[in-house]
Design a protein around this motif. Structure first.
Motif, PDB file in Angstrom:
ATOM      1  N   THR A  85       0.813  -1.220   0.000  1.00 25.46           N
ATOM      2  CA  THR A  85       0.000   0.000   0.000  1.00 25.46           C
ATOM      3  C   THR A  85       0.854   1.282   0.000  1.00 25.46           C
ATOM      4  O   THR A  85       0.543   2.208  -0.750  1.00 25.46           O
ATOM      5  CB  THR A  85      -1.017  -0.026   1.157  1.00 25.46           C
ATOM      6  OG1 THR A  85      -1.662  -1.300   1.144  1.00 25.46           O
ATOM      7  CG2 THR A  85      -2.058   1.060   1.021  1.00 25.46           C
ATOM      8  N   ASN A  95      -6.256   4.416   0.870  1.00 27.13           N
ATOM      9  CA  ASN A  95      -6.857   3.216   1.459  1.00 27.13           C
ATOM     10  C   ASN A  95      -8.330   3.083   1.097  1.00 27.13           C
ATOM     11  O   ASN A  95      -8.803   2.000   0.761  1.00 27.13           O
ATOM     12  CB  ASN A  95      -6.710   3.253   2.984  1.00 27.13           C
ATOM     13  CG  ASN A  95      -5.376   2.632   3.395  1.00 27.13           C
ATOM     14  OD1 ASN A  95      -5.027   1.563   2.908  1.00 27.13           O
ATOM     15  ND2 ASN A  95      -4.644   3.331   4.244  1.00 27.13           N
ATOM     16  N   LEU A 115      -8.636   2.251  -2.608  1.00 33.06           N
ATOM     17  CA  LEU A 115      -8.297   0.843  -2.837  1.00 33.06           C
ATOM     18  C   LEU A 115      -9.469  -0.045  -2.424  1.00 33.06           C
ATOM     19  O   LEU A 115      -9.803  -1.017  -3.105  1.00 33.06           O
ATOM     20  CB  LEU A 115      -7.040   0.459  -2.051  1.00 33.06           C
ATOM     21  CG  LEU A 115      -5.708   0.878  -2.689  1.00 33.06           C
ATOM     22  CD1 LEU A 115      -4.559   0.737  -1.697  1.00 33.06           C
ATOM     23  CD2 LEU A 115      -5.429   0.052  -3.944  1.00 33.06           C
ATOM     24  N   ALA A 136     -11.421  -2.520  -4.838  1.00 30.23           N
ATOM     25  CA  ALA A 136     -11.482  -3.949  -4.500  1.00 30.23           C
ATOM     26  C   ALA A 136     -12.924  -4.442  -4.539  1.00 30.23           C
ATOM     27  O   ALA A 136     -13.204  -5.565  -4.968  1.00 30.23           O
ATOM     28  CB  ALA A 136     -10.861  -4.201  -3.134  1.00 30.23           C
ATOM     29  N   ARG A 189      -7.174  -7.483  -2.550  1.00 27.64           N
ATOM     30  CA  ARG A 189      -6.300  -7.348  -1.387  1.00 27.64           C
ATOM     31  C   ARG A 189      -5.630  -8.682  -1.134  1.00 27.64           C
ATOM     32  O   ARG A 189      -6.273  -9.736  -1.206  1.00 27.64           O
ATOM     33  CB  ARG A 189      -7.160  -6.928  -0.189  1.00 27.64           C
ATOM     34  CG  ARG A 189      -6.417  -6.858   1.098  1.00 27.64           C
ATOM     35  CD  ARG A 189      -6.756  -5.578   1.854  1.00 27.64           C
ATOM     36  NE  ARG A 189      -5.791  -5.414   2.932  1.00 27.64           N
ATOM     37  CZ  ARG A 189      -6.095  -5.534   4.229  1.00 27.64           C
ATOM     38  NH1 ARG A 189      -7.337  -5.771   4.596  1.00 27.64           N
ATOM     39  NH2 ARG A 189      -5.157  -5.388   5.133  1.00 27.64           N
ATOM     40  N   GLN A 215      -3.162 -10.706   1.605  1.00 33.52           N
ATOM     41  CA  GLN A 215      -2.438 -10.664   2.868  1.00 33.52           C
ATOM     42  C   GLN A 215      -1.301 -11.658   2.800  1.00 33.52           C
ATOM     43  O   GLN A 215      -1.492 -12.818   2.474  1.00 33.52           O
ATOM     44  CB  GLN A 215      -3.382 -10.951   4.029  1.00 33.52           C
ATOM     45  CG  GLN A 215      -4.234  -9.728   4.287  1.00 33.52           C
ATOM     46  CD  GLN A 215      -5.430 -10.037   5.142  1.00 33.52           C
ATOM     47  OE1 GLN A 215      -6.172 -10.979   4.861  1.00 33.52           O
ATOM     48  NE2 GLN A 215      -5.609  -9.253   6.193  1.00 33.52           N
ATOM     49  N   ASP A 230       1.053  -6.674   3.677  1.00 34.55           N
ATOM     50  CA  ASP A 230      -0.227  -6.681   2.969  1.00 34.55           C
ATOM     51  C   ASP A 230      -0.144  -5.738   1.791  1.00 34.55           C
ATOM     52  O   ASP A 230       0.609  -4.775   1.813  1.00 34.55           O
ATOM     53  CB  ASP A 230      -1.344  -6.201   3.900  1.00 34.55           C
ATOM     54  CG  ASP A 230      -1.627  -7.225   4.993  1.00 34.55           C
ATOM     55  OD1 ASP A 230      -1.023  -8.319   4.920  1.00 34.55           O
ATOM     56  OD2 ASP A 230      -2.415  -6.915   5.884  1.00 34.55           O
ATOM     57  N   TYR A 280      -1.874  -5.082  -2.547  1.00 32.00           N
ATOM     58  CA  TYR A 280      -2.918  -5.304  -3.551  1.00 32.00           C
ATOM     59  C   TYR A 280      -2.294  -5.794  -4.833  1.00 32.00           C
ATOM     60  O   TYR A 280      -1.136  -5.533  -5.127  1.00 32.00           O
ATOM     61  CB  TYR A 280      -3.655  -3.995  -3.820  1.00 32.00           C
ATOM     62  CG  TYR A 280      -4.556  -3.595  -2.678  1.00 32.00           C
ATOM     63  CD1 TYR A 280      -5.905  -3.925  -2.703  1.00 32.00           C
ATOM     64  CD2 TYR A 280      -4.042  -2.916  -1.576  1.00 32.00           C
ATOM     65  CE1 TYR A 280      -6.737  -3.580  -1.651  1.00 32.00           C
ATOM     66  CE2 TYR A 280      -4.867  -2.564  -0.515  1.00 32.00           C
ATOM     67  CZ  TYR A 280      -6.218  -2.895  -0.560  1.00 32.00           C
ATOM     68  OH  TYR A 280      -7.030  -2.562   0.474  1.00 32.00           O
TER      69      TYR A 280
END
Ligand code: ADP
Ligand code: MG
Length: 386
Positions: free
Chosen positions: A34, A49, A52, A56, A63, A65, A70, A72
């Protein structure tokens, strides 16, 4: 996967900036952190954020993880969006209609321009390899697989564009190329059925000769189609004339396996005509007789393979794409599999789950476009023994 044309018009400029930032970031990062998106987009942290999050929600980014961080990644949908937006900004296309084709490596849609004239949009999807072969090919594609689908799909589109253009300009019966962007090609829509769907033709002999003539003319110009089969030959509804499509796998007659590829194209047509129309001819072209002719033409500058190379599709790119295609296609099934067995489908679904991220491609697992011809020179023994 659904393509939504309305999305093309209703995205904010900040959302677009963030989406572009994810695309740029994914050139070097499989998962784009990010903070990098923030940096590239030049927007405020908190704002990014949120943006995004909304991208998403529309499946344009996903996204991910990770153990380390983390971030994208761009989805197929996001990449489609960026390409279609580029095409619509240039007024090449305006709206998206029905999907007319689903292949392992492309999706085909009917689209229209501002006046409502129909065209065909082909979106290359090279990451979506034959699910059965993913296991074997994982080593080759390795960890870069998810990062490389965009790159490979774009290469395939660039190559197809370069070939379609050169063929069209030299009066080969191919769709008129209209525009291209990223992994997409926009072309003339042909009012036709694939030969595969045709059970009767007025004169199989005449069609057979026309198709062999195309193979010969291509080779005389230094090119081999390499997937010249009943799926990639369309028959015009009005005139019954053939139109050839699907060029990402074409090679030059100087390719080391040129003769093998040439013979396979010829053999595909012979086999299809024998099975479908009970038509067999003792006449068919041989690579040897073509080779000597095109040697002369090379010096006269008639070689289309040379022209394509000069058109900006670099030899290095060609090699990268070829290696990928050989790795992936080498293991594809060779039989017609109109009815893929349940077992296979289960296996494919399993693969999908394992792959996780590619869930968008799962509906296509039952695709039947598996030509009846062997896929690579390594298969020659098996097929010729038939
Ligand atoms: P793939 O790489 O998935 O095989 P193709 O280019 O062969 O993609 O296209 C798949 C199918 O989409 C074709 O068999 C044909 O039915 C349809 N199609 C592709 N291009 C056109 C076109 N220009 N006009 C009409 N139909 C097309
Ligand atoms: Mg095809």
């Amino acid at each position: 996967m659904k393509l939504d044309a309305t999305d093309l018009r209703y995205i904010t400029s900040d959302e677009f900036r963030v989406l572009s930032a994810v695309e740029i970031g994914s050139k070097n990062h499989e998962i784009v952190p990010t903070p990098l998106v923030v940096q590239i987009s030049g927007l405020r942290n908190g704002g990014v954020n949120k943006l995004l999050g909304s991208l998403a929600k529309r499946n344009l980014v996903a996204r991910v993880q990770n153990a380390k961080y983390d971030g994208y990644r761009l989805t197929y949908g996001g990449y489609d969006y960026l390409a279609m937006r580029a095409l619509s900004k240039r007024d090449s296309m305006y709206s998206v209609g029905n999907q007319i084709g689903v292949g392992k490596e492309a999706d085909i849609y009917i689209v229209a321009d501002g006046e409502g004239s129909e065209m065909v949009l082909k979106l290359h999807r090279l990451g979506r390899v034959s699910f059965r072969t993913i296991k074997e090919k994982r080593d080759y594609l390795g960890k870069r697989r998810s990062a490389s689908w965009m790159y490979m799909s774009r290469l395939a589109a660039q190559k197809e564009w370069a070939f379609m253009k050169v063929l069209y300009e030299h009066d080969f019966p191919v769709p008129k190329p209209i525009d291209h962007a990223r992994h997409c090609i926009l072309m003339e829509a042909i009012d036709a059925y694939p030969l595969r769907q045709i059970s009767d033709v007025p004169s199989p002999g005449r069609l057979y000769s026309k198709l062999m003539d195309i193979i010969v003319r291509l080779a005389d110009s230094g090119l081999i189609h390499c997937d010249f089969n009943e799926f990639n030959i369309l028959i015009r509804r009005d005139s019954g004339e053939p139109v050839v499509i699907d060029f990402p796998q074409m090679v030059s007659t100087s390719h080391e396996n040129a003769e093998w590829y040439f013979n396979r194209d010829v053999e595909c047509i012979r086999t299809f005509f024998r099975r479908r129309f009970k038509y067999e001819s003792a006449l068919y072209p041989r690579f040897q007789s073509i080779k000597s002719e095109d040697d002369d033409k090379e010096s006269q500058g008639f070689r289309l393979d040379v022209m394509v190379a000069a058109s900006g599709f670099a030899r290095k790119d060609q090699k990268t794409l070829e290696e990928y295609m050989e790795a992936v296609k080498g293991g594809e099934p060779r039989e017609d599999n109109d009815t893929s067995s349940e077992e296979e489908e289960e296996e494919e679904e399993e693969e999908e789950e394992e792959e996780g991220e590619d869930s968008q491609g799962s509906e296509d697992a039952s695709d039947d476009e598996t030509g009846s011809c062997p896929r690579g020179p390594q298969d020659i023994g098996a097929e010729m023994a038939e």
